[in-house]
Design an enzyme around this catalytic site. Structure first.
Site, PDB file in Angstrom:
ATOM      1  N   SER A 166      -1.799   5.751   6.166  1.00 11.48           N
ATOM      2  CA  SER A 166      -2.409   6.939   6.772  1.00 11.48           C
ATOM      3  C   SER A 166      -3.270   6.549   7.973  1.00 11.48           C
ATOM      4  CB  SER A 166      -3.297   7.632   5.746  1.00 11.48           C
ATOM      5  OG  SER A 166      -4.340   6.747   5.367  1.00 11.48           O
ATOM      6  N   CYS A 199      -6.678   0.660  -2.528  1.00 14.72           N
ATOM      7  CA  CYS A 199      -6.534   1.414  -1.285  1.00 14.72           C
ATOM      8  C   CYS A 199      -6.570   0.369  -0.186  1.00 14.72           C
ATOM      9  CB  CYS A 199      -7.689   2.403  -1.115  1.00 14.72           C
ATOM     10  SG  CYS A 199      -7.744   3.131   0.545  1.00 14.72           S
ATOM     11  N   THR A 200      -5.627   0.445   0.742  1.00 11.42           N
ATOM     12  CA  THR A 200      -5.515  -0.630   1.737  1.00 11.42           C
ATOM     13  C   THR A 200      -6.675  -0.655   2.730  1.00 11.42           C
ATOM     14  OG1 THR A 200      -4.029   0.812   2.993  1.00 11.42           O
ATOM     15  CG2 THR A 200      -3.017  -0.859   1.581  1.00 11.42           C
ATOM     16  N   HIS A 201      -7.490   0.389   2.746  1.00 16.18           N
ATOM     17  CA  HIS A 201      -8.689   0.348   3.585  1.00 16.18           C
ATOM     18  C   HIS A 201      -9.758  -0.586   2.979  1.00 16.18           C
ATOM     19  CE1 HIS A 201      -6.943   3.881   5.530  1.00 16.18           C
ATOM     20  NE2 HIS A 201      -7.893   3.846   6.437  1.00 16.18           N
ATOM     21  N   TYR A 203      -4.920  10.689   3.563  1.00 15.38           N
ATOM     22  CA  TYR A 203      -3.905  11.065   2.572  1.00 15.38           C
ATOM     23  C   TYR A 203      -4.555  11.353   1.211  1.00 15.38           C
ATOM     24  CZ  TYR A 203       0.353   9.613   5.179  1.00 15.38           C
ATOM     25  OH  TYR A 203       1.410   9.500   6.060  1.00 15.38           O
ATOM     26  N   GLY A 204      -5.674  10.685   0.963  1.00 13.55           N
ATOM     27  CA  GLY A 204      -6.233  10.664  -0.393  1.00 13.55           C
ATOM     28  C   GLY A 204      -6.709  11.984  -0.935  1.00 13.55           C
ATOM     29  N   ASN A 239      -1.576   2.838  -0.939  1.00 15.17           N
ATOM     30  CA  ASN A 239      -1.470   3.045  -2.389  1.00 15.17           C
ATOM     31  C   ASN A 239      -1.212   4.510  -2.715  1.00 15.17           C
ATOM     32  OD1 ASN A 239      -2.597   0.350  -3.860  1.00 15.17           O
ATOM     33  ND2 ASN A 239      -3.500   0.633  -1.846  1.00 15.17           N
ATOM     34  N   THR A 240      -1.822   5.417  -1.939  1.00 15.72           N
ATOM     35  CA  THR A 240      -1.670   6.850  -2.181  1.00 15.72           C
ATOM     36  C   THR A 240      -0.207   7.248  -1.999  1.00 15.72           C
ATOM     37  OG1 THR A 240      -3.886   7.080  -1.249  1.00 15.72           O
ATOM     38  CG2 THR A 240      -2.622   9.102  -1.537  1.00 15.72           C
ATOM     39  N   GLU A 268     -12.185   3.597   8.528  1.00 16.69           N
ATOM     40  CA  GLU A 268     -11.430   4.257   9.609  1.00 16.69           C
ATOM     41  C   GLU A 268     -12.318   4.468  10.838  1.00 16.69           C
ATOM     42  OE1 GLU A 268      -8.197   4.636   9.011  1.00 16.69           O
ATOM     43  OE2 GLU A 268      -7.673   5.687  10.849  1.00 16.69           O
TER      44      GLU A 268
HETATM   45  N1  DGL Z   1      -5.085   3.534   2.818  1.00 11.94           N
HETATM   46  C1  DGL Z   1      -4.543   4.476   1.938  1.00 11.94           C
HETATM   47  C2  DGL Z   1      -4.336   3.956   0.538  1.00 11.94           C
HETATM   48  O1  DGL Z   1      -4.066   2.786   0.362  1.00 11.94           O
HETATM   49  C3  DGL Z   1      -5.007   5.909   2.004  1.00 11.94           C
HETATM   50  C4  DGL Z   1      -6.375   6.264   2.517  1.00 11.94           C
HETATM   51  C5  DGL Z   1      -6.473   7.766   2.823  1.00 11.94           C
HETATM   52  O2  DGL Z   1      -5.847   8.175   3.794  1.00 11.94           O
HETATM   53  O3  DGL Z   1      -7.137   8.523   2.077  1.00 11.94           O
HETATM   54  O4  DGL Z   1      -4.348   4.685  -0.423  1.00 11.94           O
END
Ligand code: DGL
Length: 265
Positions: free
Chosen positions: A11, A184-186, A42-43, A74-75, A152
């Site tokens: 995302s 979550c990849t962030h 996305y979350g 991950n989402t 972000e």
């Molecule tokens: N980086 C994403 C993940 O791994 C989603 C973060 C988001 O957009 O809420 O879930």
């Protein structure tokens, strides 16, 4: 040998934490990245919505003739992986099964924490997979959506980042864990803040490491590695503000051989 690119999506800037590892483990691979910043985050979206967004990006990758897709989100993995694997002509690698594998490989994994977006945690995708692989594991899940915009918006390392991590991870004061999956990849970009909050006895697991291992294994077994130059030029696209992507890539990627552009999907 297969010199076509690998498609990677997220995302937003979280995907860069996966690209970092791809660059280390698979330095000959050419990448096409889509950060779906036009639909970030996305979350907080429904699973159906995220599934459709991931499918749109996968169709773009198909038109770009990629040899593999890594869902660096991950989402989107929780919402769309089986659909993508069914619909797409190339292999699709997600984050959740590799993340669980990474956690269960740790010496101390009797109590495992999982942090992720609201959507990922609501889906219980990690809990189900942990219990599928080991019924005896105690799982503590915590949605930590407010950590996503910190990354972000380029606020890692700030007082606000430390405070938000402190608030979001309070649950682990009462329910201590041995290993934490960064679901979550962030979140790998907040590893210092998270480690400081939980203490250095807690092992942080970044699912991207095992996911990239899985990608490498598949490419090796299918004789599909790129055999051309080191660090070929990759293309990074944002469906939103390309300046945010540029700033993130400059900050987080050590390989600077890429171009950035806006993508309308
Ligand atoms: N980086 C994403 C993940 O791994 C989603 C973060 C988001 O957009 O809420 O879930």
């Amino acid at each position: 040998m297969d010199n076509r690119p690998i498609g990677i999506m997220d995302s937003g800037l979280g995907g860069l934490s996966v690209i970092r590892i791809v660059n280390q483990q698979l330095p000959h691979e050419k990448l096409i990245f889509v950060g779906d910043q036009g639909h970030f985050p996305y979350g907080t979206r429904t699973q159906q919505d995220v599934c459709q967004l991931a499918l749109n990006i996968a169709c773009f990758f198909k038109r770009q003739n990629v040899k593999m897709m890594i869902v660096a989100c991950n989402t989107a993995t929780a919402a769309a992986l089986p659909t993508l694997q069914k619909e797409m002509p190339f292999p699709v690698i997600g984050m959740i099964v590799p993340g669980v594998k990474g956690a269960l490989q740790q010496k101390h994994h009797q109590s495992v924490g999982v942090i992720g977006t609201a959507s990922t945690i609501e889906s219980h995708a990690y809990e189900h997979e942990l219990h599928r692989q080991d019924r005896s594991v105690q799982v503590v899940e915590k949605a930590a959506q407010p950590l996503v915009p910190i990354v972000e918006h380029g606020q890692t390392g700030t007082e606000q980042a430390y405070q938000t991590v402190d608030e979001q991870l309070k649950i682990f004061d009462q329910q201590p864990i041995q290993t934490l999956i960064l679901g979550c990849t962030h979140f790998p970009f907040l590893a210092d803040e998270i480690q400081q909050k939980l203490g250095y006895q807690v092992v942080l697991v970044d699912p991207a490491k095992e996911a990239v291992n899985a990608a490498k294994e598949w490419l090796t077994q299918h004789d599909a590695l790129n055999d051309t130059e080191m660090m070929p030029q990759s293309r990074l696209y944002s469906t939103g503000d390309v300046e945010i992507l540029k700033a993130g890539a400059k900050k987080w990627l050590s390989n600077q051989n890429y171009t950035c552009a806006h993508l309308e999907l």
